[in-house]
Design a protein around this motif. Structure first.
Motif, PDB file in Angstrom:
ATOM      1  N   LYS A 114       2.477   7.669  -0.062  1.00 26.11           N
ATOM      2  CA  LYS A 114       2.411   6.143  -0.392  1.00 26.11           C
ATOM      3  C   LYS A 114       2.548   5.441   1.032  1.00 26.11           C
ATOM      4  O   LYS A 114       2.584   3.936   0.897  1.00 26.11           O
ATOM      5  CB  LYS A 114       3.732   6.164  -1.118  1.00 26.11           C
ATOM      6  CG  LYS A 114       3.549   6.796  -2.497  1.00 26.11           C
ATOM      7  CD  LYS A 114       4.877   6.172  -3.352  1.00 26.11           C
ATOM      8  CE  LYS A 114       4.606   6.913  -4.844  1.00 26.11           C
ATOM      9  NZ  LYS A 114       5.781   6.391  -5.704  1.00 26.11           N
ATOM     10  N   GLU A 115       3.006   6.033   1.968  1.00 19.61           N
ATOM     11  CA  GLU A 115       3.140   5.452   3.416  1.00 19.61           C
ATOM     12  C   GLU A 115       2.399   5.998   4.513  1.00 19.61           C
ATOM     13  O   GLU A 115       2.474   7.326   4.788  1.00 19.61           O
ATOM     14  CB  GLU A 115       4.602   5.235   3.534  1.00 19.61           C
ATOM     15  CG  GLU A 115       5.288   4.446   5.027  1.00 19.61           C
ATOM     16  CD  GLU A 115       6.520   4.214   5.066  1.00 19.61           C
ATOM     17  OE1 GLU A 115       7.014   3.762   6.082  1.00 19.61           O
ATOM     18  OE2 GLU A 115       7.143   4.829   4.028  1.00 19.61           O
ATOM     19  N   LEU A 116       1.633   5.240   5.377  1.00 25.37           N
ATOM     20  CA  LEU A 116       1.029   5.728   6.439  1.00 25.37           C
ATOM     21  C   LEU A 116       1.104   4.940   7.744  1.00 25.37           C
ATOM     22  O   LEU A 116       0.611   3.825   7.605  1.00 25.37           O
ATOM     23  CB  LEU A 116      -0.566   6.050   6.163  1.00 25.37           C
ATOM     24  CG  LEU A 116      -1.471   6.444   7.204  1.00 25.37           C
ATOM     25  CD1 LEU A 116      -0.974   7.850   7.756  1.00 25.37           C
ATOM     26  CD2 LEU A 116      -2.903   6.518   6.765  1.00 25.37           C
ATOM     27  N   ASP A 117       1.465   5.634   8.717  1.00 27.10           N
ATOM     28  CA  ASP A 117       1.817   4.590   9.887  1.00 27.10           C
ATOM     29  C   ASP A 117       0.873   5.054  11.061  1.00 27.10           C
ATOM     30  O   ASP A 117       1.179   6.349  11.420  1.00 27.10           O
ATOM     31  CB  ASP A 117       3.191   4.801  10.354  1.00 27.10           C
ATOM     32  CG  ASP A 117       3.515   3.568  11.452  1.00 27.10           C
ATOM     33  OD1 ASP A 117       2.660   3.229  12.040  1.00 27.10           O
ATOM     34  OD2 ASP A 117       4.985   3.396  11.670  1.00 27.10           O
ATOM     35  N   LEU A 118      -0.193   4.231  11.374  1.00 27.77           N
ATOM     36  CA  LEU A 118      -0.969   4.805  12.515  1.00 27.77           C
ATOM     37  C   LEU A 118      -1.003   3.625  13.721  1.00 27.77           C
ATOM     38  O   LEU A 118      -1.736   3.626  14.407  1.00 27.77           O
ATOM     39  CB  LEU A 118      -2.450   4.599  11.930  1.00 27.77           C
ATOM     40  CG  LEU A 118      -2.825   5.646  10.750  1.00 27.77           C
ATOM     41  CD1 LEU A 118      -4.384   5.318  10.027  1.00 27.77           C
ATOM     42  CD2 LEU A 118      -2.953   7.041  11.230  1.00 27.77           C
ATOM     43  N   SER A 119       0.265   2.988  13.773  1.00 27.68           N
ATOM     44  CA  SER A 119       0.163   2.018  14.584  1.00 27.68           C
ATOM     45  C   SER A 119      -0.049   2.665  16.362  1.00 27.68           C
ATOM     46  O   SER A 119       0.427   3.503  16.601  1.00 27.68           O
ATOM     47  CB  SER A 119       1.683   1.535  14.780  1.00 27.68           C
ATOM     48  OG  SER A 119       2.231   1.053  13.511  1.00 27.68           O
ATOM     49  N   ARG A 120      -0.667   1.727  16.923  1.00 32.65           N
ATOM     50  CA  ARG A 120      -1.028   2.158  18.422  1.00 32.65           C
ATOM     51  C   ARG A 120      -1.820   3.305  18.422  1.00 32.65           C
ATOM     52  O   ARG A 120      -1.713   4.066  19.749  1.00 32.65           O
ATOM     53  CB  ARG A 120       0.146   1.986  19.394  1.00 32.65           C
ATOM     54  CG  ARG A 120       0.961   0.693  19.275  1.00 32.65           C
ATOM     55  CD  ARG A 120       2.048   0.442  19.880  1.00 32.65           C
ATOM     56  NE  ARG A 120       3.101   1.435  19.121  1.00 32.65           N
ATOM     57  CZ  ARG A 120       3.791   0.966  18.068  1.00 32.65           C
ATOM     58  NH1 ARG A 120       3.633  -0.150  17.459  1.00 32.65           N
ATOM     59  NH2 ARG A 120       4.512   1.737  17.484  1.00 32.65           N
ATOM     60  N   CYS A 121      -2.603   3.869  17.428  1.00 30.65           N
ATOM     61  CA  CYS A 121      -3.363   4.869  17.668  1.00 30.65           C
ATOM     62  C   CYS A 121      -4.804   4.255  17.974  1.00 30.65           C
ATOM     63  O   CYS A 121      -5.505   3.983  17.008  1.00 30.65           O
ATOM     64  CB  CYS A 121      -3.445   5.824  16.275  1.00 30.65           C
ATOM     65  SG  CYS A 121      -2.081   6.633  15.995  1.00 30.65           S
ATOM     66  N   LEU A 141       1.124   0.320   4.852  1.00 28.70           N
ATOM     67  CA  LEU A 141      -0.024   0.756   5.733  1.00 28.70           C
ATOM     68  C   LEU A 141       0.235   0.060   7.187  1.00 28.70           C
ATOM     69  O   LEU A 141       0.454  -1.199   7.133  1.00 28.70           O
ATOM     70  CB  LEU A 141      -1.197   0.608   5.196  1.00 28.70           C
ATOM     71  CG  LEU A 141      -2.367   0.937   6.426  1.00 28.70           C
ATOM     72  CD1 LEU A 141      -2.664   2.088   6.694  1.00 28.70           C
ATOM     73  CD2 LEU A 141      -3.843   0.322   5.639  1.00 28.70           C
ATOM     74  N   TYR A 142       0.591   0.562   7.954  1.00 27.74           N
ATOM     75  CA  TYR A 142       0.593  -0.003   9.385  1.00 27.74           C
ATOM     76  C   TYR A 142      -0.541   0.592  10.255  1.00 27.74           C
ATOM     77  O   TYR A 142      -0.581   1.909  10.760  1.00 27.74           O
ATOM     78  CB  TYR A 142       1.878   0.792  10.174  1.00 27.74           C
ATOM     79  CG  TYR A 142       2.984   0.647   9.268  1.00 27.74           C
ATOM     80  CD1 TYR A 142       4.074  -0.315   9.713  1.00 27.74           C
ATOM     81  CD2 TYR A 142       3.582   1.463   8.198  1.00 27.74           C
ATOM     82  CE1 TYR A 142       5.442  -0.692   8.923  1.00 27.74           C
ATOM     83  CE2 TYR A 142       4.602   1.407   7.567  1.00 27.74           C
ATOM     84  CZ  TYR A 142       5.496   0.185   7.961  1.00 27.74           C
ATOM     85  OH  TYR A 142       6.678   0.254   7.223  1.00 27.74           O
ATOM     86  N   ASP A 166       0.720  -3.982   8.012  1.00 22.18           N
ATOM     87  CA  ASP A 166       1.135  -4.267   9.279  1.00 22.18           C
ATOM     88  C   ASP A 166      -0.413  -4.510  10.152  1.00 22.18           C
ATOM     89  O   ASP A 166      -0.918  -3.426  10.443  1.00 22.18           O
ATOM     90  CB  ASP A 166       2.003  -3.669   9.688  1.00 22.18           C
ATOM     91  CG  ASP A 166       2.338  -3.872  11.301  1.00 22.18           C
ATOM     92  OD1 ASP A 166       1.745  -4.876  11.942  1.00 22.18           O
ATOM     93  OD2 ASP A 166       3.193  -3.506  11.786  1.00 22.18           O
ATOM     94  N   LEU A 167      -0.909  -5.605  10.226  1.00  9.98           N
ATOM     95  CA  LEU A 167      -2.125  -5.658  11.172  1.00  9.98           C
ATOM     96  C   LEU A 167      -1.890  -6.122  12.374  1.00  9.98           C
ATOM     97  O   LEU A 167      -2.751  -7.234  13.164  1.00  9.98           O
ATOM     98  CB  LEU A 167      -3.080  -6.604  10.287  1.00  9.98           C
ATOM     99  CG  LEU A 167      -3.380  -6.004   8.850  1.00  9.98           C
ATOM    100  CD1 LEU A 167      -4.307  -7.423   8.127  1.00  9.98           C
ATOM    101  CD2 LEU A 167      -4.041  -4.993   9.169  1.00  9.98           C
TER     102      LEU A 167
END
Length: 593
Positions: A114-121, A141-142, A166-167
């Motif tokens: 339900k939650e995925l954080d890929l920030s700064r990848c 989604l980040y 988060d875009l």
């Protein structure tokens, strides 16, 4: 919550690689762990750098949440094992720079995520989003500061269950934002630094449930009315009008306008409902009059730092002081007279910052009228620690003594002030103080002696002081001391610091010569890739790479070589008797005049 027995079992299982391998042999037991215990076990393995890809397999039937943010080793192999987790609800791989678009293929089609954080990848591109959109269960989604283009942003529109997106830092255009209006469940949208204009901002009205919006660093100057909005972030924007339009005013609780320019502040804020507003940040903004403040009686957090606020305007703050908990006046024109105006109007204030203001010790005398203060920042001010008292027999009053009545004071910052040893004597009676920052080339062993009696001191910063080896050896801190920063204490030797660390193993010590981490129960130190080793620091010192404060006063200029060597091994406290407080202050006062 973990019971003491469960905690001890998990600690034993994570003690070292050998114990991990023993427990790994009990595979069936690990696979049947309740999810909250499996999560706790996994967190400890990650924290102690004992987790490796194949070990993940034993958690695939139990763990529901994994946080690997910042782990530099996470790559496609890790993601391959994570793709087999049957009940994984939340995955955070933010700042894992080896994660690429192709590495995301194993998590394609996951049914519980339900939650995925890929920030700064940064290596995750539009190709990676094509794998992500197959996870129809995603709600959060980040993907801020990744390699996505406008086309990749458009693809996200197929994730109909998203409530948070988060875009930040991506090239979101008006057209791309328009394609996202099908996300009818969206409540949180972050598009800071995007290419959205006023035309695109009009599309935001289609998000009927939107409660959080970040438009910082965009060209949006006019924001239409968004009736469900509770938090608005428009830092570093040029603002002409906000939330103008039909419908009820949104129940805003938080507004952030840091660094923003207001074309007409009266009109820009005209349509804002202030009765619910509890958080306002207008630091470094162009606001001039602050006449809107008296209408914000529910404010608890107010940041006016780097603004034009001064003694002539501080009455506007006093009007709403009853509910304020956090007030930041750093880098303003507020003087001790302004603090006097506020005194008595801030009965519930807990955090006060006056750094880089022209205040002096008179301001400190008003703090007793703010009885709930927990944190005070007086760094880079004219505070000396004493006040001249007029009369037939002029005397010096220790101004910091006024803080003794603050029974809740936990944090105090006196860096880069004019305080000297004797002025700090009142600190020895502060029973609740946990975090203390001192930075001065005029402090010696005497000051450290006063701090030995603080029963709850946890973090101590003692920068640039003339602290000797003997003075450090005599320092007997409370067992609560976890971090001690001695950077800039040039008299200390490596041997003296290591001797102190050996004596107080629970304390992390920082210095240019060494950086010693606190020991675990088994006597080893916890490794951390973000911290420099003592070997690296020594090399940097030899190469001249250690940064020195521009205000640092090199006390070595006062002594010849023989005197310097003798100072390292003799306590300065012997040279300055502790019972000479008033006389010492008087001498310091005359020398500073």
């Amino acid at each position: 919550m973990e019971s003491e027995l469960v905690r001890l079992c998990i600690e034993a299982a994570c003690e070292n690689r050998e114990s991990v391998e023993k427990w790994r042999g009990q595979r069936r037991s690990l696979e049947r762990l309740p999810s909250h215990l499996a999560d706790a076990f996994l967190r400890r393995l990650i924290h102690r750098r004992l987790l490796f890809p194949s070990l993940l397999e034993v958690f695939k039937h139990s763990v529901e949440k994994i946080d690997l943010r910042g782990e530099k080793s996470v790559d496609a192999e890790w993601m391959a094992y994570l793709g087999a987790f049957h009940y994984l609800r939340s995955l955070n791989v933010a700042d894992c720079h080896k994660v690429t678009s192709s590495a995301l293929w194993p998590i394609t089609g996951m049914t519980s995520l339900k939650e995925l954080d890929l920030s700064r990848c940064m290596k995750v591109t539009d190709a990676g989003i094509k794998h992500i959109i197959s996870i129809s269960t995603l709600e959060k989604l980040y993907v801020s500061e990744t390699g996505l283009t406008t086309n990749g942003v458009t693809l996200i529109s197929s994730l109909k269950n998203l409530s948070l997106l988060d875009l930040g830092g991506l090239p979101v255009t008006d057209q791309a934002l328009s394609s996202l209006q099908v996300l009818t469940e969206l409540q949180y949208l972050d598009i800071w630094g995007s290419e959205v204009s006023n035309k695109g901002a009009a599309v935001l009205q289609k998000f009927s449930k939107l409660s959080f919006l970040n438009l910082a660093w965009t060209n949006v100057t006019k924001l239409p009315n968004l009736p469900s909005l509770k938090c608005l972030h428009m830092s570093n924007c040029t603002i002409s009008s906000l939330l103008e339009g039909d419908g009820g005013k949104p129940p805003l609780k938080k507004l952030i306008f840091s660094g923003s320019k207001f074309e007409n502040e009266a009109e820009a804020l005209m349509h804002i409902e202030t009765s619910f507003l509890s958080f306002l940040d207008v630091s470094n903004s162009s606001l001039q009059r602050f006449c809107f403040l008296p209408n914000m009686e529910a404010l608890k957090h107010l940041d006016l730092s780097s603004s034009i606020m001064g003694d002539d305007l501080v009455e506007h703050v006093a009007c709403i002081g009853a509910n304020l908990r956090n007030l930041n006046l750093s880098k303003t024109r507020v003087s001790s007279a302004g603090v006097g105006i506020l005194a008595g109007h801030l009965p519930n204030l807990e955090i006060l910052s006056l750094s880089y203001t022209p205040i002096d010790d008179v301001a400190v005398s008003y703090f007793s009228m703010m009885p709930l203060l927990r944190a005070v920042d007086l760094s880079n001010t004219n505070v000396k620690g004493f006040i001249h008292q007029e009369g037939a027999n002029p005397d010096l009053f220790l101004s910091l003594k006024a803080l003794e009545s603050l029974n809740h004071l936990e944090r105090l910052d006196l860096e880069q002030t004019h305080v000297r040893d004797a002025a700090l004597k009142p600190l020895s009676s502060f029973q609740e103080l946990k975090d203390l920052s001192l930075r001065s080339a005029f402090l010696t062993d005497v000051s450290l002696h006063y701090l030995s009696s603080l029963p709850k001191l946890t973090n101590l910063s003692f920068h640039d002081a003339v602290l000797s080896n003997s003075g450090l050896n005599l320092f007997n801190p409370s067992a609560t001391l976890k971090k001690m920063d001695l950077c800039g204490c040039w008299l200390l030797t490596e041997d003296a610091i290591l001797s102190f660390c050996k004596k107080y193993t629970q304390t992390e010590v920082r210095h240019e010569l060494v950086h010693v981490l606190p020991s675990n129960s088994n006597g080893s130190t916890s490794p951390s890739p973000s911290l420099l080793t003592s070997r690296t620091l020594l090399v940097n010192q030899k190469q001249g790479n250690i940064s020195i404060s521009p205000s640092f006063v090199d006390q070595r200029l006062k002594y010849n070589r023989e005197e310097l060597l003798s100072l390292q091994y003799s306590s300065l406290s012997r040279a300055i008797p502790l019972d000479r407080g008033s006389t010492l202050l008087m001498n310091q006062s005359s020398s500073m005049s």
